[in-house]
Design an enzyme around this catalytic site. Sequence first.
Site, PDB file in Angstrom:
ATOM      1  CG  ASN A 107      63.415  12.123  40.748  1.00  0.00           C
ATOM      2  OD1 ASN A 107      62.957  11.074  40.297  1.00  0.00           O
ATOM      3  ND2 ASN A 107      64.408  12.773  40.179  1.00  0.00           N
ATOM      4  CG  HIS A 145      64.508  16.277  35.993  1.00  0.00           C
ATOM      5  ND1 HIS A 145      63.587  15.710  36.840  1.00  0.00           N
ATOM      6  CD2 HIS A 145      65.521  15.385  35.893  1.00  0.00           C
ATOM      7  CE1 HIS A 145      64.032  14.523  37.229  1.00  0.00           C
ATOM      8  NE2 HIS A 145      65.191  14.306  36.668  1.00  0.00           N
ATOM      9  CD  GLU A 163      59.903  16.835  37.417  1.00  0.00           C
ATOM     10  OE1 GLU A 163      59.001  16.823  38.269  1.00  0.00           O
ATOM     11  OE2 GLU A 163      61.063  16.499  37.683  1.00  0.00           O
ATOM     12  CB  SER A 195      67.171  14.026  39.353  1.00  0.00           C
ATOM     13  OG  SER A 195      68.406  13.638  39.861  1.00  0.00           O
TER      14      SER A 195
HETATM   15  N1  CAA Z   1      67.199   4.583  23.434  1.00  0.00           N
HETATM   16  C1  CAA Z   1      66.310   4.323  22.447  1.00  0.00           C
HETATM   17  N2  CAA Z   1      65.309   3.427  22.575  1.00  0.00           N
HETATM   18  C2  CAA Z   1      65.217   2.745  23.723  1.00  0.00           C
HETATM   19  C3  CAA Z   1      66.098   2.955  24.799  1.00  0.00           C
HETATM   20  C4  CAA Z   1      67.135   3.924  24.620  1.00  0.00           C
HETATM   21  N3  CAA Z   1      68.022   4.192  25.572  1.00  0.00           N
HETATM   22  N4  CAA Z   1      65.744   2.134  25.815  1.00  0.00           N
HETATM   23  C5  CAA Z   1      64.667   1.460  25.399  1.00  0.00           C
HETATM   24  N5  CAA Z   1      64.348   1.822  24.138  1.00  0.00           N
HETATM   25  C6  CAA Z   1      63.230   1.363  23.341  1.00  0.00           C
HETATM   26  C7  CAA Z   1      63.450  -0.064  22.822  1.00  0.00           C
HETATM   27  O1  CAA Z   1      64.177  -0.081  21.637  1.00  0.00           O
HETATM   28  C8  CAA Z   1      62.030  -0.550  22.623  1.00  0.00           C
HETATM   29  O2  CAA Z   1      61.531  -0.063  21.406  1.00  0.00           O
HETATM   30  P1  CAA Z   1      60.425  -0.909  20.557  1.00  0.00           P
HETATM   31  O3  CAA Z   1      59.224  -1.022  21.451  1.00  0.00           O
HETATM   32  O4  CAA Z   1      60.197  -0.064  19.357  1.00  0.00           O
HETATM   33  O5  CAA Z   1      61.086  -2.218  20.287  1.00  0.00           O
HETATM   34  C9  CAA Z   1      61.255   0.161  23.735  1.00  0.00           C
HETATM   35  O6  CAA Z   1      62.071   1.263  24.152  1.00  0.00           O
HETATM   36  C10 CAA Z   1      61.024  -0.768  24.896  1.00  0.00           C
HETATM   37  O7  CAA Z   1      62.270  -1.267  25.324  1.00  0.00           O
HETATM   38  P2  CAA Z   1      62.568  -2.822  25.632  1.00  0.00           P
HETATM   39  O8  CAA Z   1      61.737  -3.682  24.739  1.00  0.00           O
HETATM   40  O9  CAA Z   1      64.049  -3.004  25.616  1.00  0.00           O
HETATM   41  O10 CAA Z   1      62.205  -3.035  27.131  1.00  0.00           O
HETATM   42  P3  CAA Z   1      60.904  -2.683  27.926  1.00  0.00           P
HETATM   43  O11 CAA Z   1      59.659  -2.911  27.156  1.00  0.00           O
HETATM   44  O12 CAA Z   1      61.130  -3.398  29.196  1.00  0.00           O
HETATM   45  O13 CAA Z   1      60.995  -1.111  28.162  1.00  0.00           O
HETATM   46  C11 CAA Z   1      61.685   0.760  29.413  1.00  0.00           C
HETATM   47  C12 CAA Z   1      62.126  -0.511  28.707  1.00  0.00           C
HETATM   48  C13 CAA Z   1      61.147   1.764  28.385  1.00  0.00           C
HETATM   49  C14 CAA Z   1      62.923   1.318  30.071  1.00  0.00           C
HETATM   50  C15 CAA Z   1      60.537   0.387  30.430  1.00  0.00           C
HETATM   51  O14 CAA Z   1      60.944  -0.682  31.231  1.00  0.00           O
HETATM   52  C16 CAA Z   1      60.165   1.554  31.334  1.00  0.00           C
HETATM   53  O15 CAA Z   1      59.411   2.436  30.941  1.00  0.00           O
HETATM   54  N6  CAA Z   1      60.698   1.548  32.569  1.00  0.00           N
HETATM   55  C17 CAA Z   1      60.460   2.598  33.546  1.00  0.00           C
HETATM   56  C18 CAA Z   1      61.370   3.752  33.243  1.00  0.00           C
HETATM   57  C19 CAA Z   1      61.189   4.875  34.205  1.00  0.00           C
HETATM   58  O16 CAA Z   1      60.386   4.847  35.128  1.00  0.00           O
HETATM   59  N7  CAA Z   1      61.978   5.914  33.997  1.00  0.00           N
HETATM   60  C20 CAA Z   1      61.986   7.054  34.863  1.00  0.00           C
HETATM   61  C21 CAA Z   1      63.075   6.890  35.825  1.00  0.00           C
HETATM   62  S1  CAA Z   1      63.100   8.237  36.935  1.00  0.00           S
HETATM   63  C22 CAA Z   1      63.983   9.385  36.156  1.00  0.00           C
HETATM   64  O17 CAA Z   1      64.545   9.224  35.123  1.00  0.00           O
HETATM   65  C23 CAA Z   1      64.091  10.634  36.914  1.00  0.00           C
HETATM   66  C24 CAA Z   1      65.324  10.794  37.682  1.00  0.00           C
HETATM   67  O18 CAA Z   1      65.799  11.897  37.746  1.00  0.00           O
HETATM   68  C25 CAA Z   1      65.917   9.689  38.479  1.00  0.00           C
END
Ligand code: CAA
Length: 292
Positions: free
Chosen positions: A191, A141, A153, A120
């Site tokens: 990031n 990524h 990415e 990342s």
């Molecule tokens: N696998 C499959 N499906 C998943 C999942 C997984 N691991 N995690 C969540 N889901 C699905 C759920 O089943 C749900 O599906 P439905 O809408 O069909 O029911 C949907 O995603 C939404 O999940 P939740 O209802 O449990 O919870 P939520 O609405 O709070 O969403 C989230 C969870 C998608 C994680 C949301 O909170 C989100 O988008 N958060 C921000 C995530 C983010 O910014 N990620 C980037 C991080 S930075 C990065 O990754 C880069 C790095 O290098 C550090």
Amino acid sequence: MSRIGTVGIVGAGQMGGGIAHVSALAGYDVLVYDISSDRIEKGLATISGNLARQVSSGKLDEQVRKEALSRISGAQSMSDLAAADLVIEAATEDETVKRKIYAELCPQLNPAAILATNTSSISITRLAAQTDRPERFIGIHFMNPVPVMKLVELVRGIATDDQTFETAKAYVNALEKTITVSEDFPAFIVNRILLPMINEAIYTLYEGVGSVEAIDTAMRLGANHPMGPLQLADFIGLDTCLSIMQVLHDGLSDSKYRPCPLLVKYVEAGWLGRKAGRGFYDYRGEHPVPTR
Ligand code: CAA
């Protein structure tokens, strides 16, 4: 462009598991390797749970789930990855660990295979130079959670050839993800922007401007972020957040990227976020409770 049939993945954690999940859904055969069979089993169980979750929410057909799961198997040793046309390293965000993996992995791979890293933040050019194939080395990524997040990415090192880039593009397109191309500079695009925001949220807590709840509520409702920055830090893993800030700080030599001492303290305590049961929130009870 080379044809990818089998994808090998090194690391069965949250990123490696997610990459295996989406690759299998796109029809690739997937081999998952980790340092112990326990970790592989745990990783496969998580993938299975996440696929089932998609069936329950109507996103996936039961038959598709079964077929995807049958395409994923655990690799007993790194030598099993010789069958892969593309190997994606998704190990801990630690350059020493990644170097060790490449030293052991490269001699076992098909000479024509592409080696990719899900780093990342770390320089693709520098990692490529540790391998026997800098031309066939690239950064792919993914974002967490991989099955949900639409972006990938792609990052070329200085030596990455066009064929490798085109093959990686075709692979990501087959996963139905959107590609953004980043130049090879510390932490790339997502990031470079996201982690200083998270680090600033931790400074906001450290300086007492707001509580954990106040900061997360402010950004969730005041900026429409799906998660507050401290909740997101726990989700990413505080060790990963710290590594990325260190890469930005060292790589760009600018004090604006200095990691917040409170982030360092949490990592030293082993409070690494969700995966450790505790970070800015305590996840061990029924509901997450702020730890400050
Ligand atoms: N696998 C499959 N499906 C998943 C999942 C997984 N691991 N995690 C969540 N889901 C699905 C759920 O089943 C749900 O599906 P439905 O809408 O069909 O029911 C949907 O995603 C939404 O999940 P939740 O209802 O449990 O919870 P939520 O609405 O709070 O969403 C989230 C969870 C998608 C994680 C949301 O909170 C989100 O988008 N958060 C921000 C995530 C983010 O910014 N990620 C980037 C991080 S930075 C990065 O990754 C880069 C790095 O290098 C550090």
